[in-house]
Design a protein around this motif. Structure first.
Motif, PDB file in Angstrom:
ATOM      1  N   SER A  82       0.808  -1.213   0.000  1.00  0.00           N
ATOM      2  CA  SER A  82       0.000   0.000   0.000  1.00  0.00           C
ATOM      3  C   SER A  82       0.843   1.266   0.000  1.00  0.00           C
ATOM      4  CB  SER A  82      -0.928   0.015   1.219  1.00  0.00           C
ATOM      5  OG  SER A  82      -0.179   0.155   2.418  1.00  0.00           O
ATOM      6  N   GLY A  83       2.080   1.159   0.471  1.00  0.00           N
ATOM      7  CA  GLY A  83       2.935   2.333   0.578  1.00  0.00           C
ATOM      8  C   GLY A  83       2.668   3.174   1.806  1.00  0.00           C
ATOM      9  N   LEU A  84       1.838   2.662   2.721  1.00  0.00           N
ATOM     10  CA  LEU A  84       1.482   3.422   3.928  1.00  0.00           C
ATOM     11  C   LEU A  84       2.686   3.784   4.787  1.00  0.00           C
ATOM     12  CD1 LEU A  84      -0.638   4.630   5.811  1.00  0.00           C
ATOM     13  CD2 LEU A  84      -1.014   2.336   6.765  1.00  0.00           C
ATOM     14  N   PRO A  85       3.590   2.837   5.078  1.00  0.00           N
ATOM     15  CA  PRO A  85       4.746   3.216   5.904  1.00  0.00           C
ATOM     16  C   PRO A  85       5.589   4.326   5.264  1.00  0.00           C
ATOM     17  CG  PRO A  85       4.541   0.834   5.802  1.00  0.00           C
ATOM     18  CD  PRO A  85       3.597   1.390   4.794  1.00  0.00           C
ATOM     19  N   ARG A  86       5.793   4.247   3.929  1.00  0.00           N
ATOM     20  CA  ARG A  86       6.583   5.280   3.255  1.00  0.00           C
ATOM     21  C   ARG A  86       5.890   6.636   3.328  1.00  0.00           C
ATOM     22  NH1 ARG A  86       7.222   1.054  -0.483  1.00  0.00           N
ATOM     23  NH2 ARG A  86       5.608   1.960  -1.845  1.00  0.00           N
ATOM     24  N   ILE A  88       3.895   7.681   5.671  1.00  0.00           N
ATOM     25  CA  ILE A  88       4.000   8.205   7.039  1.00  0.00           C
ATOM     26  C   ILE A  88       5.369   8.818   7.271  1.00  0.00           C
ATOM     27  CG2 ILE A  88       4.021   7.556   9.474  1.00  0.00           C
ATOM     28  CD1 ILE A  88       1.910   5.438   8.808  1.00  0.00           C
ATOM     29  N   VAL A  89       6.414   8.104   6.823  1.00  0.00           N
ATOM     30  CA  VAL A  89       7.785   8.603   7.008  1.00  0.00           C
ATOM     31  C   VAL A  89       8.008   9.889   6.218  1.00  0.00           C
ATOM     32  CG1 VAL A  89      10.223   8.093   6.598  1.00  0.00           C
ATOM     33  CG2 VAL A  89       8.717   6.320   7.525  1.00  0.00           C
ATOM     34  N   ALA A  90       7.503   9.918   4.978  1.00  0.00           N
ATOM     35  CA  ALA A  90       7.695  11.092   4.108  1.00  0.00           C
ATOM     36  C   ALA A  90       6.415  11.908   4.029  1.00  0.00           C
ATOM     37  CB  ALA A  90       8.145  10.636   2.721  1.00  0.00           C
ATOM     38  N   TYR A  91       5.822  12.189   5.177  1.00  0.00           N
ATOM     39  CA  TYR A  91       4.529  12.882   5.208  1.00  0.00           C
ATOM     40  C   TYR A  91       4.619  14.272   4.558  1.00  0.00           C
ATOM     41  CZ  TYR A  91       0.318  15.105   7.017  1.00  0.00           C
ATOM     42  OH  TYR A  91      -0.879  15.785   7.123  1.00  0.00           O
ATOM     43  N   LYS A  92       5.722  14.965   4.758  1.00  0.00           N
ATOM     44  CA  LYS A  92       5.854  16.323   4.208  1.00  0.00           C
ATOM     45  C   LYS A  92       5.867  16.328   2.687  1.00  0.00           C
ATOM     46  CE  LYS A  92       8.280  18.290   8.188  1.00  0.00           C
ATOM     47  NZ  LYS A  92       9.507  18.963   8.672  1.00  0.00           N
ATOM     48  N   GLU A  93       6.351  15.237   2.094  1.00  0.00           N
ATOM     49  CA  GLU A  93       6.404  15.152   0.632  1.00  0.00           C
ATOM     50  C   GLU A  93       5.140  14.538   0.046  1.00  0.00           C
ATOM     51  OE1 GLU A  93       9.103  14.102   2.531  1.00  0.00           O
ATOM     52  OE2 GLU A  93      10.124  16.023   2.171  1.00  0.00           O
ATOM     53  N   ALA A  94       4.207  14.093   0.906  1.00  0.00           N
ATOM     54  CA  ALA A  94       2.993  13.440   0.409  1.00  0.00           C
ATOM     55  C   ALA A  94       2.091  14.441  -0.298  1.00  0.00           C
ATOM     56  CB  ALA A  94       2.241  12.795   1.573  1.00  0.00           C
ATOM     57  N   THR A  95       1.377  13.948  -1.303  1.00  0.00           N
ATOM     58  CA  THR A  95       0.419  14.799  -2.015  1.00  0.00           C
ATOM     59  C   THR A  95      -0.816  15.024  -1.137  1.00  0.00           C
ATOM     60  OG1 THR A  95      -0.712  12.924  -3.055  1.00  0.00           O
ATOM     61  CG2 THR A  95       1.213  13.822  -4.187  1.00  0.00           C
ATOM     62  N   MET A 100      -4.995  13.007   2.581  1.00  0.00           N
ATOM     63  CA  MET A 100      -6.395  12.723   2.858  1.00  0.00           C
ATOM     64  C   MET A 100      -6.582  11.236   3.163  1.00  0.00           C
ATOM     65  SD  MET A 100      -9.376  11.329   1.430  1.00  0.00           S
ATOM     66  CE  MET A 100      -9.189  11.400  -0.352  1.00  0.00           C
ATOM     67  N   ALA A 101      -5.895  10.377   2.388  1.00  0.00           N
ATOM     68  CA  ALA A 101      -5.981   8.936   2.615  1.00  0.00           C
ATOM     69  C   ALA A 101      -5.389   8.573   3.981  1.00  0.00           C
ATOM     70  CB  ALA A 101      -5.242   8.190   1.504  1.00  0.00           C
ATOM     71  N   LEU A 102      -4.290   9.227   4.351  1.00  0.00           N
ATOM     72  CA  LEU A 102      -3.698   9.004   5.667  1.00  0.00           C
ATOM     73  C   LEU A 102      -4.661   9.408   6.783  1.00  0.00           C
ATOM     74  CD1 LEU A 102       0.011  10.185   5.177  1.00  0.00           C
ATOM     75  CD2 LEU A 102      -0.749   7.894   5.831  1.00  0.00           C
ATOM     76  N   PHE A 103      -5.364  10.501   6.571  1.00  0.00           N
ATOM     77  CA  PHE A 103      -6.329  10.984   7.550  1.00  0.00           C
ATOM     78  C   PHE A 103      -7.454   9.967   7.746  1.00  0.00           C
ATOM     79  CE2 PHE A 103     -10.136  13.493   8.682  1.00  0.00           C
ATOM     80  CZ  PHE A 103      -9.675  14.100   9.845  1.00  0.00           C
TER      81      PHE A 103
END
Length: 205
Positions: A82-86, A88-95, A100-103
């Motif tokens: 799913s790429g979830l751990p990546r 979370i680690v790179a939250y600042k670079e997330a689109t 929204m998906a993390l939320f």
């Protein structure tokens, strides 16, 4: 892929070493009992030993730890794919869509935690033992699978939202790949635990 090959290679050689130790144990137990029948050691090559070896193999390796490895592997696949751990680690670079998906995934995890808390941590909860304790109880017995499945569900939700998982087949494929992650450990476990059980039987402890 390279890391998996290295893990498989280490597991293969580890299994080979354990198998050789098993053969040495079988031969040594036979030789010692043949030389001194009164010794407090049992031979696996005797009639009693062969009945024990073939009759208890399944019960020897059937354990909670084996189930834990399988369940953790099944849930680790979707978690990695799913790429979830990546994210979370790179939250600042997330689109924005990934955030929204993390939320959503975070809220889902909070709901799961609340439900588990209601089932295990309130007075007279369903997952407590008959005496009202956590250890031992249904909750403690299923703690590892419960954590793994919870993370797997959250990962699948996240992967579906961002488009990593587009069908049931893709989710199932991720689960199968997760089992592939732990398969070297499962093979080593089978050899190692059977060797341990043989040691206990031969030396009567």
């Amino acid at each position: 892929m390279t890391k998996m090959l290295k893990i498989s290679s280490v597991a293969a050689y580890t299994s080979l070493v354990i198998l050789l130790l098993q053969l040495v144990l079988i031969v040594v137990s036979w030789v010692l009992t043949a030389v001194n029948p009164d010794i407090q050691i049992r031979s696996i090559l005797g009639s009693e030993g062969l009945r024990w070896l073939f009759g208890t193999f399944v019960s020897n390796i059937a354990s909670s730890f084996l189930v834990w490895m399988l369940v953790v592997g099944m849930c680790a696949g979707p978690l990695v794919e799913s790429g979830l751990p990546r994210s979370i680690v790179a939250y600042k670079e997330a689109t924005g869509y990934e955030r929204m998906a993390l939320f959503v995934a975070l809220w889902e995890l909070l709901v799961i935690i609340v439900v588990i808390a209601l089932l295990a941590f309130v007075p007279h909860a369903a997952l407590l033992s008959a005496l009202g304790t956590l250890m031992p109880s249904s909750f403690s017995a299923c703690l590892v699978p419960l954590v793994a499945v919870s993370l797997g569900i959250v990962a699948i939700t996240y992967g579906c939202i961002i488009g990593r998982f587009k069908s049931v087949d893709s989710i199932f494929s991720a689960v199968l790949r997760g089992i592939g992650f732990v398969s070297p450990l499962i093979v080593v476990y089978v050899f190692a635990y059977e060797f341990y059980c043989c040691l206990r039987w031969v030396f009567c402890f």
